[in-house]
Design a protein around this motif. Structure first.
Motif, PDB file in Angstrom:
ATOM      1  N   ILE A 169       0.847  -1.099  -0.091  1.00 34.99           N
ATOM      2  CA  ILE A 169       0.182   0.106  -0.063  1.00 34.99           C
ATOM      3  C   ILE A 169       1.103   1.181  -0.041  1.00 34.99           C
ATOM      4  O   ILE A 169       0.700   2.126  -0.826  1.00 34.99           O
ATOM      5  CB  ILE A 169      -1.069  -0.048   1.191  1.00 34.99           C
ATOM      6  CG1 ILE A 169      -1.982  -1.149   1.098  1.00 34.99           C
ATOM      7  CG2 ILE A 169      -1.521   1.366   1.553  1.00 34.99           C
ATOM      8  CD1 ILE A 169      -2.851  -1.158   2.225  1.00 34.99           C
ATOM      9  N   ILE A 170       1.905   1.321   0.793  1.00 43.02           N
ATOM     10  CA  ILE A 170       2.742   2.567   0.839  1.00 43.02           C
ATOM     11  C   ILE A 170       3.611   2.734  -0.243  1.00 43.02           C
ATOM     12  O   ILE A 170       3.633   3.994  -0.616  1.00 43.02           O
ATOM     13  CB  ILE A 170       3.480   2.710   2.327  1.00 43.02           C
ATOM     14  CG1 ILE A 170       3.738   3.961   2.479  1.00 43.02           C
ATOM     15  CG2 ILE A 170       4.599   1.623   2.183  1.00 43.02           C
ATOM     16  CD1 ILE A 170       4.370   4.110   4.097  1.00 43.02           C
ATOM     17  N   ILE A 171       3.953   1.707  -0.841  1.00 44.65           N
ATOM     18  CA  ILE A 171       4.726   1.797  -2.139  1.00 44.65           C
ATOM     19  C   ILE A 171       3.683   2.149  -3.100  1.00 44.65           C
ATOM     20  O   ILE A 171       4.195   3.431  -4.053  1.00 44.65           O
ATOM     21  CB  ILE A 171       5.329   0.446  -2.853  1.00 44.65           C
ATOM     22  CG1 ILE A 171       6.581   0.076  -1.882  1.00 44.65           C
ATOM     23  CG2 ILE A 171       5.797   0.591  -4.160  1.00 44.65           C
ATOM     24  CD1 ILE A 171       6.874  -1.451  -1.964  1.00 44.65           C
ATOM     25  N   ALA A 172       2.559   1.850  -3.195  1.00 49.33           N
ATOM     26  CA  ALA A 172       1.569   2.416  -4.283  1.00 49.33           C
ATOM     27  C   ALA A 172       1.262   3.770  -4.069  1.00 49.33           C
ATOM     28  O   ALA A 172       1.029   4.690  -4.807  1.00 49.33           O
ATOM     29  CB  ALA A 172       0.136   1.554  -4.274  1.00 49.33           C
ATOM     30  N   LEU A 173       1.106   4.520  -2.786  1.00 49.76           N
ATOM     31  CA  LEU A 173       1.021   5.792  -2.204  1.00 49.76           C
ATOM     32  C   LEU A 173       2.229   6.402  -2.709  1.00 49.76           C
ATOM     33  O   LEU A 173       1.928   7.349  -3.163  1.00 49.76           O
ATOM     34  CB  LEU A 173       0.645   5.697  -0.808  1.00 49.76           C
ATOM     35  CG  LEU A 173       0.374   7.192  -0.335  1.00 49.76           C
ATOM     36  CD1 LEU A 173      -0.622   7.894  -0.936  1.00 49.76           C
ATOM     37  CD2 LEU A 173       0.219   6.990   1.398  1.00 49.76           C
ATOM     38  N   THR A 174       3.487   5.973  -2.497  1.00 54.16           N
ATOM     39  CA  THR A 174       4.807   6.635  -2.737  1.00 54.16           C
ATOM     40  C   THR A 174       4.607   6.817  -4.440  1.00 54.16           C
ATOM     41  O   THR A 174       4.985   8.068  -4.858  1.00 54.16           O
ATOM     42  CB  THR A 174       5.909   6.035  -2.377  1.00 54.16           C
ATOM     43  OG1 THR A 174       5.743   5.826  -0.977  1.00 54.16           O
ATOM     44  CG2 THR A 174       7.313   6.536  -2.747  1.00 54.16           C
ATOM     45  N   ALA A 175       4.181   6.078  -5.217  1.00 56.96           N
ATOM     46  CA  ALA A 175       4.258   5.983  -6.592  1.00 56.96           C
ATOM     47  C   ALA A 175       3.320   7.144  -7.199  1.00 56.96           C
ATOM     48  O   ALA A 175       3.485   7.943  -7.874  1.00 56.96           O
ATOM     49  CB  ALA A 175       3.837   4.835  -7.281  1.00 56.96           C
ATOM     50  N   LEU A 176       2.059   7.147  -6.224  1.00 48.24           N
ATOM     51  CA  LEU A 176       1.066   8.214  -6.541  1.00 48.24           C
ATOM     52  C   LEU A 176       1.464   9.468  -6.250  1.00 48.24           C
ATOM     53  O   LEU A 176       1.222  10.559  -7.291  1.00 48.24           O
ATOM     54  CB  LEU A 176      -0.138   7.829  -5.824  1.00 48.24           C
ATOM     55  CG  LEU A 176      -1.535   8.641  -6.230  1.00 48.24           C
ATOM     56  CD1 LEU A 176      -1.761   8.687  -7.553  1.00 48.24           C
ATOM     57  CD2 LEU A 176      -2.310   8.083  -5.355  1.00 48.24           C
ATOM     58  N   ILE A 177       2.076   9.979  -5.309  1.00 52.54           N
ATOM     59  CA  ILE A 177       3.028  11.165  -4.951  1.00 52.54           C
ATOM     60  C   ILE A 177       3.932  11.538  -5.919  1.00 52.54           C
ATOM     61  O   ILE A 177       4.190  12.745  -6.421  1.00 52.54           O
ATOM     62  CB  ILE A 177       3.323  11.161  -3.634  1.00 52.54           C
ATOM     63  CG1 ILE A 177       2.305  10.717  -2.437  1.00 52.54           C
ATOM     64  CG2 ILE A 177       4.036  12.489  -3.147  1.00 52.54           C
ATOM     65  CD1 ILE A 177       1.002  11.629  -2.603  1.00 52.54           C
ATOM     66  N   TYR A 178       4.713  10.360  -6.417  1.00 50.73           N
ATOM     67  CA  TYR A 178       5.819  10.823  -7.402  1.00 50.73           C
ATOM     68  C   TYR A 178       4.789  11.184  -8.702  1.00 50.73           C
ATOM     69  O   TYR A 178       5.369  12.209  -9.403  1.00 50.73           O
ATOM     70  CB  TYR A 178       6.483   9.284  -7.880  1.00 50.73           C
ATOM     71  CG  TYR A 178       7.528   9.146  -6.997  1.00 50.73           C
ATOM     72  CD1 TYR A 178       8.942  10.012  -7.384  1.00 50.73           C
ATOM     73  CD2 TYR A 178       7.627   8.137  -6.302  1.00 50.73           C
ATOM     74  CE1 TYR A 178      10.018   9.728  -6.423  1.00 50.73           C
ATOM     75  CE2 TYR A 178       8.622   7.826  -5.437  1.00 50.73           C
ATOM     76  CZ  TYR A 178       9.968   8.658  -5.581  1.00 50.73           C
ATOM     77  OH  TYR A 178      10.982   8.400  -4.599  1.00 50.73           O
ATOM     78  N   ILE A 179       3.776  10.662  -9.052  1.00 49.45           N
ATOM     79  CA  ILE A 179       3.030  10.998 -10.131  1.00 49.45           C
ATOM     80  C   ILE A 179       2.508  12.579 -10.177  1.00 49.45           C
ATOM     81  O   ILE A 179       2.628  13.397 -10.995  1.00 49.45           O
ATOM     82  CB  ILE A 179       1.820  10.212 -10.492  1.00 49.45           C
ATOM     83  CG1 ILE A 179       2.201   8.629 -10.880  1.00 49.45           C
ATOM     84  CG2 ILE A 179       0.909  10.576 -11.419  1.00 49.45           C
ATOM     85  CD1 ILE A 179       1.189   7.605 -10.896  1.00 49.45           C
ATOM     86  N   TYR A 180       2.028  12.891  -9.024  1.00 44.66           N
ATOM     87  CA  TYR A 180       1.651  14.116  -8.535  1.00 44.66           C
ATOM     88  C   TYR A 180       2.939  15.224  -8.905  1.00 44.66           C
ATOM     89  O   TYR A 180       2.680  16.135  -9.597  1.00 44.66           O
ATOM     90  CB  TYR A 180       1.117  14.389  -7.032  1.00 44.66           C
ATOM     91  CG  TYR A 180      -0.280  13.955  -7.104  1.00 44.66           C
ATOM     92  CD1 TYR A 180      -1.268  14.916  -7.680  1.00 44.66           C
ATOM     93  CD2 TYR A 180      -0.599  13.045  -6.171  1.00 44.66           C
ATOM     94  CE1 TYR A 180      -2.722  14.653  -7.314  1.00 44.66           C
ATOM     95  CE2 TYR A 180      -2.266  12.907  -5.785  1.00 44.66           C
ATOM     96  CZ  TYR A 180      -2.928  13.580  -6.431  1.00 44.66           C
ATOM     97  OH  TYR A 180      -4.274  13.420  -6.207  1.00 44.66           O
ATOM     98  N   LEU A 181       4.010  14.860  -8.186  1.00 39.92           N
ATOM     99  CA  LEU A 181       5.146  15.607  -8.197  1.00 39.92           C
ATOM    100  C   LEU A 181       5.419  16.020  -9.842  1.00 39.92           C
ATOM    101  O   LEU A 181       5.715  17.071 -10.210  1.00 39.92           O
ATOM    102  CB  LEU A 181       6.176  14.913  -7.481  1.00 39.92           C
ATOM    103  CG  LEU A 181       7.468  16.029  -7.575  1.00 39.92           C
ATOM    104  CD1 LEU A 181       7.201  17.443  -6.632  1.00 39.92           C
ATOM    105  CD2 LEU A 181       8.626  15.375  -6.598  1.00 39.92           C
ATOM    106  N   ILE A 182       5.718  14.653 -10.489  1.00 38.75           N
ATOM    107  CA  ILE A 182       6.330  14.906 -11.749  1.00 38.75           C
ATOM    108  C   ILE A 182       5.371  15.378 -12.914  1.00 38.75           C
ATOM    109  O   ILE A 182       5.655  16.239 -13.825  1.00 38.75           O
ATOM    110  CB  ILE A 182       6.964  13.598 -12.270  1.00 38.75           C
ATOM    111  CG1 ILE A 182       8.027  13.203 -11.429  1.00 38.75           C
ATOM    112  CG2 ILE A 182       7.375  13.424 -13.731  1.00 38.75           C
ATOM    113  CD1 ILE A 182       8.793  11.811 -11.407  1.00 38.75           C
ATOM    114  N   ASN A 183       4.229  14.735 -12.795  1.00 38.46           N
ATOM    115  CA  ASN A 183       3.121  15.006 -14.063  1.00 38.46           C
ATOM    116  C   ASN A 183       2.641  16.479 -13.823  1.00 38.46           C
ATOM    117  O   ASN A 183       2.505  17.351 -14.906  1.00 38.46           O
ATOM    118  CB  ASN A 183       1.869  14.164 -14.044  1.00 38.46           C
ATOM    119  CG  ASN A 183       2.269  12.822 -14.406  1.00 38.46           C
ATOM    120  OD1 ASN A 183       3.295  12.619 -14.996  1.00 38.46           O
ATOM    121  ND2 ASN A 183       1.218  11.910 -14.551  1.00 38.46           N
TER     122      ASN A 183
END
Length: 151
Positions: free
Chosen positions: A104-118
């Motif tokens: 779960i926390i890896i998925a949440l981390t990936a999502l925050i990366y998406i927010y930051l980069i996109n």
């Protein structure tokens, strides 16, 4: 703009409260206290300060992003973030499933990366508002990973 900020503050802090409610005994539990934790695990009060800062800055970030992003994409990303954020506490602490907590926390981390980069191009300097979340979620992921590896 401020109405959106307030709405996101309410949703974000409600999500933290719900996740906390379903944490069970949580940090003071014998299970967690006897666990091998990472040497860089911060004291308990840091978690409260971190999450308060994150939810305030993330709420402003979301209010700004709301006007720039496709509504469906925005709602899907935000709903995923809320669900992942709420679900980690009960999975990790109540059900004591550290491996699924890590997923779960890896998925949440990936999502925050998406927010930051996109959304850097559309929000420019306002993207700095997601940096506290970005930093903290990486620390939290490392703490969860340590627990999985050493327990």
């Amino acid at each position: 703009m401020w109405i959106r900020v307030i709405i996101f503050l309410v949703i974000n802090f409600a999500g933290l409260a719900i996740g906390g409610f379903f944490t069970g005994d949580g940090v003071p539990s014998e299970w967690y206290q006897q666990m091998n934790k990472a040497p860089w695990t911060p004291p308990g009060w840091v978690f409260g300060v971190a999450w308060t800062t994150i939810m305030i800055t993330f709420s402003v970030y979301l209010a700004l992003l709301y006007k720039k992003e496709n509504r469906l994409v925005f709602i899907l990303l935000y709903a995923a973030q809320v669900i992942l954020n709420i679900s980690w506490n009960p999975v990790f602490f109540y059900f004591r499933n550290t491996i699924f907590g890590l997923v779960i926390i890896i998925a949440l981390t990936a999502l925050i990366y998406i927010y930051l980069i996109n959304y850097y191009k559309s929000l420019r300097w306002w993207s700095l508002l997601i940096i506290p979340y970005f930093v903290w979620i990486n620390i939290a992921t490392s703490l969860n990973a340590y627990v999985v590896l050493y327990n």
